[in-house]
Scaffold this motif. Structure first.
Motif, short mmCIF file in Angstrom:
data_model
loop_
_atom_site.label_atom_id
_atom_site.label_comp_id
_atom_site.label_asym_id
_atom_site.label_seq_id
_atom_site.Cartn_x
_atom_site.Cartn_y
_atom_site.Cartn_z
N LEU A 129 0.80 -1.21 0.00
CA LEU A 129 0.00 0.00 0.00
C LEU A 129 0.84 1.27 0.00
O LEU A 129 0.33 2.35 -0.34
CB LEU A 129 -0.93 0.02 1.22
CG LEU A 129 -1.93 -1.13 1.32
CD1 LEU A 129 -2.69 -1.06 2.65
CD2 LEU A 129 -2.91 -1.11 0.16
N LYS A 130 2.07 1.17 0.33
CA LYS A 130 2.94 2.33 0.44
C LYS A 130 3.03 3.10 -0.88
O LYS A 130 3.29 2.53 -1.93
CB LYS A 130 4.34 1.90 0.87
CG LYS A 130 5.31 3.06 1.07
CD LYS A 130 6.65 2.58 1.56
CE LYS A 130 7.60 3.75 1.76
NZ LYS A 130 8.92 3.30 2.29
N GLY A 131 2.76 4.41 -0.80
CA GLY A 131 2.91 5.27 -1.97
C GLY A 131 1.84 5.14 -3.03
O GLY A 131 1.95 5.75 -4.09
N LYS A 132 0.80 4.38 -2.75
CA LYS A 132 -0.25 4.18 -3.77
C LYS A 132 -1.21 5.37 -3.81
O LYS A 132 -1.36 6.10 -2.85
CB LYS A 132 -1.04 2.90 -3.46
CG LYS A 132 -0.22 1.63 -3.62
CD LYS A 132 0.26 1.45 -5.04
CE LYS A 132 0.96 0.12 -5.27
NZ LYS A 132 2.18 -0.05 -4.47
N SER A 133 -1.86 5.55 -4.95
CA SER A 133 -2.91 6.55 -5.09
C SER A 133 -4.26 5.86 -4.93
O SER A 133 -4.62 5.01 -5.73
CB SER A 133 -2.83 7.24 -6.46
OG SER A 133 -3.95 8.07 -6.65
N LEU A 134 -4.97 6.20 -3.88
CA LEU A 134 -6.28 5.61 -3.59
C LEU A 134 -7.34 6.69 -3.64
O LEU A 134 -8.23 6.76 -2.79
CB LEU A 134 -6.25 4.92 -2.22
CG LEU A 134 -5.19 3.83 -2.05
CD1 LEU A 134 -5.20 3.30 -0.62
CD2 LEU A 134 -5.42 2.70 -3.04
N ALA A 135 -7.27 7.53 -4.66
CA ALA A 135 -8.22 8.63 -4.80
C ALA A 135 -9.64 8.10 -4.96
O ALA A 135 -9.90 7.19 -5.74
CB ALA A 135 -7.85 9.49 -6.01
N ALA A 136 -10.56 8.69 -4.20
CA ALA A 136 -11.99 8.34 -4.25
C ALA A 136 -12.27 6.88 -3.92
O ALA A 136 -13.31 6.35 -4.29
CB ALA A 136 -12.58 8.69 -5.62
N ALA A 137 -11.36 6.23 -3.21
CA ALA A 137 -11.57 4.83 -2.86
C ALA A 137 -12.67 4.69 -1.81
O ALA A 137 -12.81 5.53 -0.91
CB ALA A 137 -10.27 4.23 -2.32
N LEU A 138 -13.46 3.63 -1.93
CA LEU A 138 -14.47 3.29 -0.93
C LEU A 138 -13.81 2.34 0.07
O LEU A 138 -13.50 1.21 -0.26
CB LEU A 138 -15.67 2.64 -1.59
CG LEU A 138 -16.41 3.50 -2.63
CD1 LEU A 138 -17.51 2.70 -3.30
CD2 LEU A 138 -16.97 4.75 -2.00
N MET A 139 -13.61 2.81 1.30
CA MET A 139 -12.82 2.05 2.27
C MET A 139 -13.58 1.75 3.56
O MET A 139 -12.99 1.27 4.52
CB MET A 139 -11.54 2.85 2.59
CG MET A 139 -10.79 3.33 1.38
SD MET A 139 -9.48 4.53 1.70
CE MET A 139 -8.19 3.47 2.33
N SER A 140 -14.85 2.02 3.59
CA SER A 140 -15.60 1.83 4.83
C SER A 140 -15.59 0.37 5.27
O SER A 140 -15.67 -0.54 4.45
CB SER A 140 -17.04 2.32 4.65
OG SER A 140 -17.65 1.72 3.53
N GLU A 141 -15.45 0.18 6.58
CA GLU A 141 -15.45 -1.15 7.22
C GLU A 141 -14.25 -2.01 6.82
O GLU A 141 -14.23 -3.22 7.12
CB GLU A 141 -16.75 -1.90 6.91
CG GLU A 141 -18.01 -1.14 7.23
CD GLU A 141 -18.12 -0.73 8.69
OE1 GLU A 141 -17.53 -1.41 9.55
OE2 GLU A 141 -18.80 0.29 8.96
N ALA A 142 -13.26 -1.45 6.15
CA ALA A 142 -12.05 -2.20 5.80
C ALA A 142 -11.07 -2.17 6.98
O ALA A 142 -11.16 -1.30 7.85
CB ALA A 142 -11.41 -1.63 4.55
N LYS A 143 -10.11 -3.09 7.00
CA LYS A 143 -9.12 -3.17 8.08
C LYS A 143 -7.73 -2.92 7.52
O LYS A 143 -7.27 -3.63 6.63
CB LYS A 143 -9.18 -4.54 8.76
CG LYS A 143 -10.49 -4.81 9.51
CD LYS A 143 -10.43 -6.14 10.26
CE LYS A 143 -9.38 -6.10 11.36
NZ LYS A 143 -9.40 -7.34 12.17
N PHE A 144 -7.07 -1.89 8.07
CA PHE A 144 -5.70 -1.55 7.66
C PHE A 144 -4.76 -1.57 8.86
O PHE A 144 -3.66 -1.03 8.80
CB PHE A 144 -5.68 -0.16 7.04
CG PHE A 144 -6.51 -0.03 5.78
CD1 PHE A 144 -5.94 -0.23 4.54
CD2 PHE A 144 -7.86 0.29 5.85
CE1 PHE A 144 -6.69 -0.10 3.38
CE2 PHE A 144 -8.63 0.42 4.70
CZ PHE A 144 -8.04 0.22 3.45
#
Length: 239
Positions: A129-144
């Protein structure tokens, strides 16, 4: 004596549906009514004519203001908290999309393909995930939890209810991200841009805000979060 009659029909404005690959919602319908007729008379020194012109200009300004508001609202791609999210993607490898990220348009949340990371698990991911572009990503309820997300670009991401415990966000750009009710305990925001991001109901115990880049208004909102400990408040400059 001269009289001028100006007829204005009743109008109805209705907003249009805004559709995009990542989100689809209908904006609320707005209705307003204007007076059906304005009568103007010019007598003597023309004071009545001036008064009528003033009323007409005021009416025109109100109408133009409402039109401008509708246009801005319809054009905005940001997902509001009370609006419905699109159905969960059925793509088999949708979670792996985070490892690729977006290839176009970072700051404005533009993308070549929707990134639906809801309910995905990236616990302790230290490289993908380092340095990635996650523009407008839907991330709700995800685990990081425990992931290395340093230098990521998350413009206009929707991360409500996601878990970011102990995540390294150092040198990242978290622009207009919705972190509502997210768990950010122990997350590191060292030298991180937090422009326009919201943290309503988020858990920020032991979060690190060393050299965080944030505007004054955003800072006031963030400092209102009572879960930030004393050290974090000092780092942020909360008063």
């Amino acid at each position: 004596m001269a009289s001028v009659g100006i007829s204005i029909p009743q109008n109805q404005l209705s907003s249009t549906s805004y559709n995009s690959p990542a989100r689809r919602h209908r904006l609320p319908t707005l209705k307003f009514q204007l007076p059906t007729r304005i009568d103007c008379s010019a007598i003597g020194n023309g004071s009545e004519h001036k008064e009528c012109s003033s009323h007409f200009n005021e009416l025109r300004s109100v109408a133009l203001g409402i039109l401008a508001t509708c246009a801005v609202t319809a054009a905005s791609p940001v997902i509001a908290a009370n609006q419905r999210l699109p159905p969960l993607s059925t793509e088999p490898n949708r979670c792996e999309r985070a490892y690729v990220g977006n290839t176009i348009g970072q700051a404005n949340g533009v993308y070549d393909k929707p990134i639906d990371l809801r309910y995905c698990d990236y616990t302790n991911d230290k490289s993908n995930l380092k340095g990635k572009s996650l523009a407008a990503a839907l991330m709700s309820e995800a685990k990081f939890d425990g992931a290395d997300m340093s230098e990521v670009v998350m413009s206009k991401a929707y991360a409500v209810g996601a878990s970011f415990k102990g995540v390294d966000f150092s040198n990242a750009v978290l622009d207009r991200v919705n972190f509502g009710k997210a768990n950010l305990q122990g997350a590191s925001f060292k030298n991180t841009v937090l422009s326009g991001s919201t943290f309503d109901g988020a858990q920020l115990q032991d979060a690190v805000f060393e050299d965080t880049i944030i505007g004054y208004i955003d800072l006031q909102k963030l400092c209102a979060n009572e879960t930030i400990n004393a050290e974090g408040r000092v780092e942020l400059g909360c008063r």
